[in-house]
Design a protein around this motif. Structure first.
Motif, PDB file in Angstrom:
ATOM      1  N   ALA A   6    -186.953 -49.865 -21.312  1.00 38.08           N
ATOM      2  CA  ALA A   6    -186.061 -49.518 -22.604  1.00 38.08           C
ATOM      3  C   ALA A   6    -185.975 -50.255 -23.642  1.00 38.08           C
ATOM      4  N   THR A   7    -186.286 -49.823 -24.845  1.00 34.29           N
ATOM      5  CA  THR A   7    -186.228 -50.665 -25.954  1.00 34.29           C
ATOM      6  C   THR A   7    -185.175 -51.186 -26.679  1.00 34.29           C
ATOM      7  N   HIS A   8    -184.026 -50.255 -26.279  1.00 33.39           N
ATOM      8  CA  HIS A   8    -182.709 -50.628 -26.989  1.00 33.39           C
ATOM      9  C   HIS A   8    -181.715 -50.544 -25.822  1.00 33.39           C
ATOM     10  N   ALA A   9    -181.217 -51.677 -25.306  1.00 31.56           N
ATOM     11  CA  ALA A   9    -180.168 -51.484 -24.403  1.00 31.56           C
ATOM     12  C   ALA A   9    -178.606 -51.188 -25.106  1.00 31.56           C
ATOM     13  N   ALA A  10    -177.623 -50.631 -24.085  1.00 29.34           N
ATOM     14  CA  ALA A  10    -176.607 -50.018 -24.832  1.00 29.34           C
ATOM     15  C   ALA A  10    -175.894 -51.557 -25.253  1.00 29.34           C
ATOM     16  N   ILE A  11    -175.076 -51.279 -26.303  1.00 32.23           N
ATOM     17  CA  ILE A  11    -174.354 -52.307 -26.543  1.00 32.23           C
ATOM     18  C   ILE A  11    -172.993 -52.206 -26.315  1.00 32.23           C
ATOM     19  N   ALA A  12    -172.189 -53.348 -25.614  1.00 33.13           N
ATOM     20  CA  ALA A  12    -171.051 -53.337 -25.299  1.00 33.13           C
ATOM     21  C   ALA A  12    -170.031 -53.240 -26.560  1.00 33.13           C
ATOM     22  N   HIS A  25    -158.734 -61.835 -25.589  1.00 37.81           N
ATOM     23  CA  HIS A  25    -159.612 -63.132 -25.130  1.00 37.81           C
ATOM     24  C   HIS A  25    -160.423 -62.690 -23.657  1.00 37.81           C
ATOM     25  N   PRO A  26    -159.397 -62.489 -22.967  1.00 40.17           N
ATOM     26  CA  PRO A  26    -159.934 -62.200 -21.208  1.00 40.17           C
ATOM     27  C   PRO A  26    -160.912 -61.293 -21.309  1.00 40.17           C
ATOM     28  N   ARG A  27    -160.679 -60.239 -21.947  1.00 38.23           N
ATOM     29  CA  ARG A  27    -161.537 -59.080 -22.070  1.00 38.23           C
ATOM     30  C   ARG A  27    -162.822 -59.250 -22.754  1.00 38.23           C
ATOM     31  N   ILE A  28    -162.642 -60.146 -23.790  1.00 40.58           N
ATOM     32  CA  ILE A  28    -163.779 -60.432 -24.608  1.00 40.58           C
ATOM     33  C   ILE A  28    -164.797 -61.581 -23.728  1.00 40.58           C
ATOM     34  N   PHE A  29    -164.203 -62.337 -23.411  1.00 39.77           N
ATOM     35  CA  PHE A  29    -165.094 -63.500 -22.590  1.00 39.77           C
ATOM     36  C   PHE A  29    -165.461 -62.853 -21.223  1.00 39.77           C
ATOM     37  N   GLY A  30    -164.607 -62.203 -20.534  1.00 41.11           N
ATOM     38  CA  GLY A  30    -165.268 -61.335 -19.552  1.00 41.11           C
ATOM     39  C   GLY A  30    -166.563 -60.522 -19.593  1.00 41.11           C
ATOM     40  N   THR A  31    -166.547 -59.906 -20.960  1.00 45.43           N
ATOM     41  CA  THR A  31    -167.640 -58.940 -21.090  1.00 45.43           C
ATOM     42  C   THR A  31    -168.959 -60.087 -21.306  1.00 45.43           C
ATOM     43  N   LEU A  32    -168.545 -61.105 -22.259  1.00 42.44           N
ATOM     44  CA  LEU A  32    -169.558 -62.017 -22.756  1.00 42.44           C
ATOM     45  C   LEU A  32    -170.320 -62.725 -21.601  1.00 42.44           C
ATOM     46  N   HIS A  33    -169.525 -62.898 -20.594  1.00 38.33           N
ATOM     47  CA  HIS A  33    -170.005 -63.411 -19.366  1.00 38.33           C
ATOM     48  C   HIS A  33    -170.998 -62.654 -18.733  1.00 38.33           C
ATOM     49  N   LEU A  41    -172.440 -57.709 -27.501  1.00 33.99           N
ATOM     50  CA  LEU A  41    -171.115 -57.201 -27.821  1.00 33.99           C
ATOM     51  C   LEU A  41    -170.774 -56.889 -29.089  1.00 33.99           C
ATOM     52  N   HIS A  42    -170.197 -55.765 -29.462  1.00 39.25           N
ATOM     53  CA  HIS A  42    -169.825 -55.710 -30.960  1.00 39.25           C
ATOM     54  C   HIS A  42    -168.115 -55.642 -30.563  1.00 39.25           C
ATOM     55  N   ILE A  43    -167.380 -56.183 -31.624  1.00 38.57           N
ATOM     56  CA  ILE A  43    -165.911 -56.359 -31.429  1.00 38.57           C
ATOM     57  C   ILE A  43    -165.386 -55.852 -32.727  1.00 38.57           C
ATOM     58  N   THR A  44    -164.519 -54.888 -32.639  1.00 36.13           N
ATOM     59  CA  THR A  44    -163.739 -54.488 -33.924  1.00 36.13           C
ATOM     60  C   THR A  44    -162.474 -55.177 -34.042  1.00 36.13           C
ATOM     61  N   GLN A  71    -166.552 -57.419 -42.898  1.00 32.42           N
ATOM     62  CA  GLN A  71    -165.501 -58.469 -43.220  1.00 32.42           C
ATOM     63  C   GLN A  71    -164.428 -57.870 -43.822  1.00 32.42           C
ATOM     64  N   GLY A  72    -163.612 -57.437 -43.405  1.00 30.64           N
ATOM     65  CA  GLY A  72    -162.291 -56.922 -43.801  1.00 30.64           C
ATOM     66  C   GLY A  72    -162.188 -56.056 -45.270  1.00 30.64           C
ATOM     67  N   PRO A  73    -161.294 -55.864 -45.923  1.00 26.19           N
ATOM     68  CA  PRO A  73    -159.919 -56.574 -45.605  1.00 26.19           C
ATOM     69  C   PRO A  73    -159.244 -55.802 -44.523  1.00 26.19           C
ATOM     70  N   ASP A  74    -159.632 -54.755 -43.943  1.00 25.02           N
ATOM     71  CA  ASP A  74    -158.576 -54.023 -43.195  1.00 25.02           C
ATOM     72  C   ASP A  74    -159.379 -54.096 -41.768  1.00 25.02           C
ATOM     73  N   VAL A  75    -160.820 -54.016 -41.644  1.00 20.94           N
ATOM     74  CA  VAL A  75    -161.606 -54.188 -40.485  1.00 20.94           C
ATOM     75  C   VAL A  75    -162.705 -55.145 -40.432  1.00 20.94           C
ATOM     76  N   TRP A  76    -162.735 -55.752 -39.340  1.00 19.42           N
ATOM     77  CA  TRP A  76    -163.652 -57.169 -39.242  1.00 19.42           C
ATOM     78  C   TRP A  76    -164.434 -56.404 -38.091  1.00 19.42           C
ATOM     79  N   ARG A  77    -165.991 -56.542 -38.052  1.00 17.98           N
ATOM     80  CA  ARG A  77    -166.760 -56.283 -36.823  1.00 17.98           C
ATOM     81  C   ARG A  77    -167.643 -57.219 -36.856  1.00 17.98           C
ATOM     82  N   VAL A  78    -167.779 -57.699 -35.670  1.00 21.91           N
ATOM     83  CA  VAL A  78    -169.089 -58.693 -35.288  1.00 21.91           C
ATOM     84  C   VAL A  78    -169.746 -58.221 -34.178  1.00 21.91           C
ATOM     85  N   GLU A  79    -170.869 -58.839 -34.337  1.00 20.19           N
ATOM     86  CA  GLU A  79    -171.949 -58.854 -33.022  1.00 20.19           C
ATOM     87  C   GLU A  79    -172.176 -60.058 -32.692  1.00 20.19           C
ATOM     88  N   ILE A  80    -171.850 -60.284 -31.184  1.00 16.87           N
ATOM     89  CA  ILE A  80    -172.113 -61.500 -30.563  1.00 16.87           C
ATOM     90  C   ILE A  80    -173.376 -61.151 -29.588  1.00 16.87           C
TER      91      ILE A  80
END
Length: 94
Positions: A6-12, A25-33, A41-44, A71-80
């Protein structure tokens, strides 16, 4: 016919806006691990996630990259993205 990798894995994705604060944070760190190097991982969020970035950089330095997608002001999305496959055992409970 052979199976091509697969060239592109599904992004959590975690939308923390719908989670109780105590679960975020427990959900985020569990997924990151669970990520392998190169997976992301994308976080909204409805607020600036800088405390999460600080916690990640402190607990697991050099293991993840951090990129703002919005980056805001109402929604922040990051890719880790997982960079390092080493042990995550230095990360305590969150």
């Amino acid at each position: 016919m052979t199976d091509a990798p697969a060239t592109h894995a599904a992004i959590a994705h975690i939308d923390v806006r719908i989670l109780p604060p105590v679960e975020r944070h427990p959900r985020i760190f569990g997924t990151l691990h669970s990520l392998t190097p190169g997976q992301s991982l994308h976080i909204t969020s409805d607020h600036e996630p800088r405390p999460l970035q600080y916690q990640l950089d402190t607990a697991l330095p050099g293991k993840f990259s951090w990129e703002y997608l919005e980056q805001g002001p109402d929604v922040w999305r990051v890719e880790i993205t997982r960079l390092d496959a080493g042990c995550d055992c230095c990360c305590g409970s969150h």
